[in-house]
Design a protein around this motif. Structure first.
Motif, short mmCIF file in Angstrom:
data_model
loop_
_atom_site.label_atom_id
_atom_site.label_comp_id
_atom_site.label_asym_id
_atom_site.label_seq_id
_atom_site.Cartn_x
_atom_site.Cartn_y
_atom_site.Cartn_z
N ASP A 88 0.85 -1.19 0.00
CA ASP A 88 0.00 0.00 0.00
C ASP A 88 0.88 1.24 0.00
OD1 ASP A 88 0.85 0.44 2.61
OD2 ASP A 88 -1.08 -0.04 3.53
N GLN A 89 0.26 2.41 0.06
CA GLN A 89 1.01 3.67 -0.04
C GLN A 89 1.99 3.87 1.11
OE1 GLN A 89 -2.11 6.52 -0.24
NE2 GLN A 89 -2.42 6.61 1.97
N ASP A 90 1.80 3.17 2.22
CA ASP A 90 2.72 3.27 3.35
C ASP A 90 3.78 2.17 3.33
OD1 ASP A 90 1.34 5.48 4.41
OD2 ASP A 90 -0.13 4.15 5.36
N GLY A 91 3.80 1.37 2.27
CA GLY A 91 4.79 0.31 2.15
C GLY A 91 4.44 -0.96 2.89
N ILE A 92 3.21 -1.05 3.40
CA ILE A 92 2.77 -2.25 4.12
C ILE A 92 2.35 -3.31 3.10
CG2 ILE A 92 1.05 -3.18 5.72
CD1 ILE A 92 1.04 -0.38 7.04
N PRO A 93 2.85 -4.55 3.27
CA PRO A 93 2.52 -5.59 2.29
C PRO A 93 1.02 -5.88 2.24
CG PRO A 93 4.21 -6.36 3.84
CD PRO A 93 3.72 -5.04 4.33
N GLU A 94 0.54 -6.12 1.03
CA GLU A 94 -0.84 -6.54 0.83
C GLU A 94 -0.78 -7.99 0.36
OE1 GLU A 94 -2.25 -3.61 -1.94
OE2 GLU A 94 -2.94 -2.32 -0.31
N TYR A 95 -1.57 -8.84 1.01
CA TYR A 95 -1.52 -10.26 0.74
C TYR A 95 -2.63 -10.68 -0.20
CZ TYR A 95 1.79 -10.32 4.55
OH TYR A 95 2.87 -10.08 5.33
N HIS A 96 -2.41 -11.81 -0.85
CA HIS A 96 -3.36 -12.38 -1.81
C HIS A 96 -4.72 -12.58 -1.17
CE1 HIS A 96 -5.30 -15.47 -4.26
NE2 HIS A 96 -4.62 -14.97 -5.26
N GLY A 97 -4.74 -13.08 0.03
CA GLY A 97 -6.01 -13.32 0.72
C GLY A 97 -6.28 -14.80 0.92
N VAL A 98 -7.18 -15.06 1.81
CA VAL A 98 -7.50 -16.43 2.20
C VAL A 98 -8.36 -17.13 1.15
CG1 VAL A 98 -8.68 -17.82 3.94
CG2 VAL A 98 -7.33 -15.85 4.64
N TRP A 99 -9.36 -16.43 0.66
CA TRP A 99 -10.37 -17.04 -0.20
C TRP A 99 -10.30 -16.41 -1.58
CZ3 TRP A 99 -16.08 -16.16 -1.02
CH2 TRP A 99 -16.77 -17.36 -1.24
N ALA A 100 -10.26 -17.19 -2.63
CA ALA A 100 -10.11 -16.69 -3.99
C ALA A 100 -11.34 -15.92 -4.49
CB ALA A 100 -9.81 -17.85 -4.94
N TRP A 101 -12.50 -16.09 -3.85
CA TRP A 101 -13.73 -15.49 -4.36
C TRP A 101 -14.21 -14.30 -3.56
CZ3 TRP A 101 -12.64 -20.63 -4.10
CH2 TRP A 101 -12.53 -21.28 -5.31
N GLY A 102 -13.45 -13.87 -2.59
CA GLY A 102 -13.86 -12.72 -1.80
C GLY A 102 -12.83 -12.39 -0.74
N ASP A 103 -12.95 -11.20 -0.20
CA ASP A 103 -11.99 -10.75 0.81
C ASP A 103 -12.37 -11.26 2.19
OD1 ASP A 103 -10.53 -9.33 -1.04
OD2 ASP A 103 -11.69 -7.51 -0.76
N LEU A 104 -11.44 -11.94 2.81
CA LEU A 104 -11.58 -12.40 4.18
C LEU A 104 -10.33 -12.00 4.93
CD1 LEU A 104 -12.91 -16.02 3.63
CD2 LEU A 104 -14.19 -14.09 4.51
N GLU A 105 -10.49 -11.56 6.13
CA GLU A 105 -9.36 -11.20 6.96
C GLU A 105 -9.02 -12.35 7.90
OE1 GLU A 105 -7.64 -8.46 6.54
OE2 GLU A 105 -9.02 -7.64 5.05
N HIS A 106 -7.80 -12.33 8.45
CA HIS A 106 -7.35 -13.41 9.32
C HIS A 106 -8.20 -13.54 10.58
CE1 HIS A 106 -5.19 -9.94 11.05
NE2 HIS A 106 -5.31 -10.59 12.18
#
Length: 162
Positions: free
Chosen positions: A102-120
């Protein structure tokens, strides 16, 4: 209980089986479109029969052929989440793959589920359980109640067990 989707993302199969992967392979035979596991629910004492029946009734307005329903994969998430620790998302296998920053240099991960956004905290990235990762203050680590994985999320490839 299981939820499969074909490559075309046109419909979702809602069914039940003792061995979900064996069932996927059987359904895949003769099917030119690849089947993917959206998720499953671990049931006890024959509850899968009544759960399947109630889900088929709930989604009957969207019923296609047999146990295939014209619903969006995201419609499966609330069903899985309702079952908490016994509801599982079919993981993408790339849960911790860095796809950018992101703009602050924090890594963005692929995600848990291929069909929607889920957080840990919603869904364990190791086993897919909807119990999510619980933060343990004593160890300063995240813990999954289902698979007993521990992680700091700083080094996603490193798991510790107590």
């Amino acid at each position: 209980m299981y939820f499969f989707i074909e490559d075309t993302n046109e419909s979702v199969k809602i069914g039940r089986a003792k061995d979900v992967e064996q069932r996927r392979k059987a359904l895949q035979t003769g099917n030119p479109r690849k089947l993917h596991l959206l998720g499953w629910i671990h049931t006890k004492n024959g509850a899968d029969v009544s759960l399947e029946k109630s889900l088929h009734k709930e989604y009957s307005p969207h019923r296609g052929s047999g146990e295939w329903f014209d619903i969006d994969p995201a419609d499966v998430l609330p069903i899985l989440a309702r079952h908490g620790i016994d509801g599982f998302a079919g993981l993408s296998g790339k849960s911790f793959e860095v796809i950018g920053h992101d703009q602050d240099g924090i890594p963005e991960y692929h995600g848990v589920w291929a069909w929607g956004d889920l957080e840990h905290y919603e869904c364990c990235p190791f086993c897919g359980s909807f119990c999510g990762l619980q933060y343990q203050e004593a160890s300063c680590m995240y813990h999954c109640l289902q698979c007993d994985a521990f992680t700091s999320l700083e080094d996603p490839n490193h798991q510790e067990e107590e």
